[in-house]
Each structure stands twice: as structure tokens, then as C-alpha cells.
Design an enzyme around this catalytic site. Structure first.
Site, PDB file in Angstrom:
ATOM      1  N   THR A 141       1.541  -4.134   4.528  1.00 41.14           N
ATOM      2  CA  THR A 141       1.355  -4.395   5.963  1.00 41.14           C
ATOM      3  C   THR A 141       0.811  -5.787   6.284  1.00 41.14           C
ATOM      4  OG1 THR A 141      -0.837  -3.356   5.905  1.00 41.14           O
ATOM      5  CG2 THR A 141       1.042  -1.962   6.498  1.00 41.14           C
ATOM      6  N   THR A 191       0.819  -1.214   0.000  1.00 40.69           N
ATOM      7  CA  THR A 191       0.000   0.000   0.000  1.00 40.69           C
ATOM      8  C   THR A 191       0.849   1.259   0.000  1.00 40.69           C
ATOM      9  OG1 THR A 191      -1.812  -1.127   1.146  1.00 40.69           O
ATOM     10  CG2 THR A 191      -1.779   1.271   1.272  1.00 40.69           C
TER      11      THR A 191
END
EC number: 3.5.1.1
Length: 323
Positions: free
Chosen positions: A88, A12
Site C-alpha cells: 500500500t 503486506t
């Protein structure tokens, strides 16, 4: 200025929102590369584009590649520290893999973002700047692989993603962060007391991870037994217990000399052999099941996988989890 190598892997932190579809997607170029001037205020930055993968695409093979890149850079240059940008979802696993396999006191910092580069409140650049500052800090030397997110510093062993979307998702539930980041300083308030490493050249072993649940049937364990896995990690109930229905499967795996490691599916406390009823932890210990104290299921799986892959072949499954 000290040299810090930034290794990009995707995630991301390097993605953007496609406003037509609403999806967060990788772009043709990494938006972080345009922020190099901000980073150069803190260190002499050298960038490496290792991958451009969403973190669910990361495997131990890519983690091993990162280890090799870091070791090659250490052999060729004088480096103050490393920063790895990472998605993540599996960041904590890559961090722990590197922590278990790299024999160096040089700071290695992983960071990421919960909001993509063109969202309001994007946190990627700020986290990256923080990670560079920590990698450049003499106080980070010898503390193992660290995760820096949201002004906090966590150890690779203890950190975990706790929220699907909150920017403060990375926490160390049982121990808390080992340090904090302010606008002017890096503050460490405690340190890891040990650092174990393994000599890994390749990853060919297969280790399964199964979450134990009420009413669990034995068929999943029999599938593992019949498909040539090299080890199994069970996320057990409470302090380390399982339903009695799966005990025959555990016995079958033990008969085939397939090591079984038990952790708790609770995120606080440690698994320990307390209960003596059928499927209780004491019974499982007597059968030869190993207990991993304080590790999550995904990290116990990596530790068993890495330990079984040690090229020195000196670690028995029980020795891997002695500490």
C-alpha cells in the site's frame, strides 16, 4: 467464464506476522495463491508472480515491467481484466504510472491489504475478491486504472493513502470514490472525463520532489541544479507559493532549462498562480514555473517523469500539464 489475470507484486497482502519477532515479513510462498478456489467462483483466474517486493522497494523500473507484462498478455490472450496485488505504501504511484502509460480499455485494478495474512481481521483476501469482481465487470471498462480497497473504487489519479494503519486508508479527498462494492453488485456513480497516455519504452530521466516548508534554504534546489536532474516538482505552500529565499534556486533551474512543476502540499484544492509577492504563485508563473492542477507531489513527479520519457518526444513540459 471470463479470464482475469492476477499479477502479484508482494506487499503486506502477501506477508505474515512472525510472532516471535513481531515483525511483518514476506514468506517462502504467497498466501494468496492458496485462495485461488475462492477467486475461481467469479472468473477464470490466471496468476503471474511478477515480484515479491515490499512496496517501498518498487521503482518506476518495476512499474514499467508491469506495464510490459500487461501489454504482452493483452497481445497474446483475450483478457477481461487484470488485478495487481501491491503493497500500500506506493500503490497509488504504480496505479497512476500504469494509468498514464497503458492504452487499453480493459479494466486494470490494484488492490492491497493493511493487515497481513495471519492477523486477526486480515483484509487481503476480501480486497482481492472485490478487485476480481470489479475487473470482471463490464461497467469498469474504459474507466482507466482503478484502486479497489475496503468496498470502494477509486481512480488512480485521485486516490491516496491517508492513514498509516486504518483499513479505510485509501481515499480520494477532493472527489471521493467513483464506485462502491456490495455483496451482490458493483455500483459506479460517476466516471473520469478524460484519459491521457504516453508512449514510454524506458525510464532514464531523473525528477526530484521537494516539499516546501517555512524557512526553507536554497541549497536543496542548488543541489538539484548541480546534479543533472531532468525536472523538479515542488510541493508549495497554500495555493502555490514558496519562501523568497529559494527563488534564486528556482531561477537557476530555469536558466538551466530544467522544468519546475508546482503543486500544493494541501490535499484539497488546486495550485494556481494568485499571489504577486516575492515567491508568490503569480511571480513563479511569470518565471516559467508550471502548475499541476489537483495532483499530489508524488503523482506530479511521475507525470513529469513519464512525459519527459515519452518516446515520441512530442510533449514539452508545458504540454504535459495543460490539463
Amino acid at each position: 467464464m471470463k479470464k482475469v489475470i492476477v499479477i502479484h507484486t508482494g506487499g503486506t497482502i502477501s506477508m505474515h506476522v512472525n510472532f516471535e519477532s513481531g515483525a511483518v515479513v514476506p514468506g517462502d510462498s504467497n498466501p494468496l495463491t492458496s485462495e485461488i478456489d475462492k477467486l475461481m467462483e467469479y472468473a477464470d483466474i490466471h496468476e503471474i508472480e511478477a515480484f515479491n517486493y515490499p512496496s517501498p522497494h518498487m521503482t518506476p523500473t518495476e512499474m514499467l515491467t508491469l506495464k510490459n507484462i500487461i501489454e504482452q498478455q493483452l497481445a497474446e490472450k483475450e483478457v477481461a481484466g487484470f488485478v495487481i496485488t501491491h503493497g500500500t505504501d506506493t500503490l497509488e504511484e504504480t496505479a497512476y504510472f500504469l494509468d498514464l502509460t497503458i492504452k487499453s480499455n480493459v479494466p486494470i485494478i490494484l488492490t492491497g491489504a493493511m493487515r497481513s495474512s495471519n492477523e486477526i481481521g486480515a483484509d487481503g483476501v476480501y480486497n482481492l475478491l472485490s478487485a476480481v469482481r470489479v475487473a470482471n465487470s463490464q461497467h469498469a471498462i474504459g474507466k482507466g486504472v482503478l484502486v479497489v480497497m475496503n468496498d470502494e473504487i477509486h481512480t488512480a489519479q485521485n486516490v491516496t493513502k491517508t492513514s498509516t494503519s486504518n483499513v479505510s486508508t485509501f481515499q480520494s479527498p477532493q472527489y471521493g470514490p467513483i464506485g462502491l462494492i456490495t455483496k451482490t453488485a458493483i455500483h459506479f456513480h460517476h466516471s473520469p472525463i478524460r484519459h491521457e497516455t504516453y508512449d514510454v519504452k524506458d525510464i532514464k530521466k531523473r525528477v526530484a520532489l521537494l516539499k516546501v516548508y517555512a524557512g526553507m534554504d536554497v541549497d536543496l534546489l542548488m543541489h538539484v541544479a548541480n546534479n543533472k536532474y531532468d525536472g523538479v516538482v515542488l510541493e508549495g505552500l497554500g495555493q502555490g507559493n514558496v519562501p523568497p529565499a529559494i527563488v534564486p534556486g528556482i531561477q537557476q533551474l530555469m536558466n538551466q532549462h530544467i522544468p519546475i512543476v508546482l503543486v500544493s502540499r494541501c490535499y484539497n484544492g488546486i495550485a494556481q498562480p494568485v499571489y504577486g509577492y516575492e515567491g508568490g504563485g503569480k511571480m513563479l508563473e511569470d518565471m516559467g514555473v508550471l502548475f499541476a492542477h489537483g495532483l499530489s507531489g508524488q503523482k506530479a513527479r511521475l507525470k513529469l517523469l513519464i512525459g519527459l520519457s515519452d518516446s515520441r518526444m512530442t510533449h514539452t513540459p508545458s504540454a504535459i500539464f495543460e490539463h
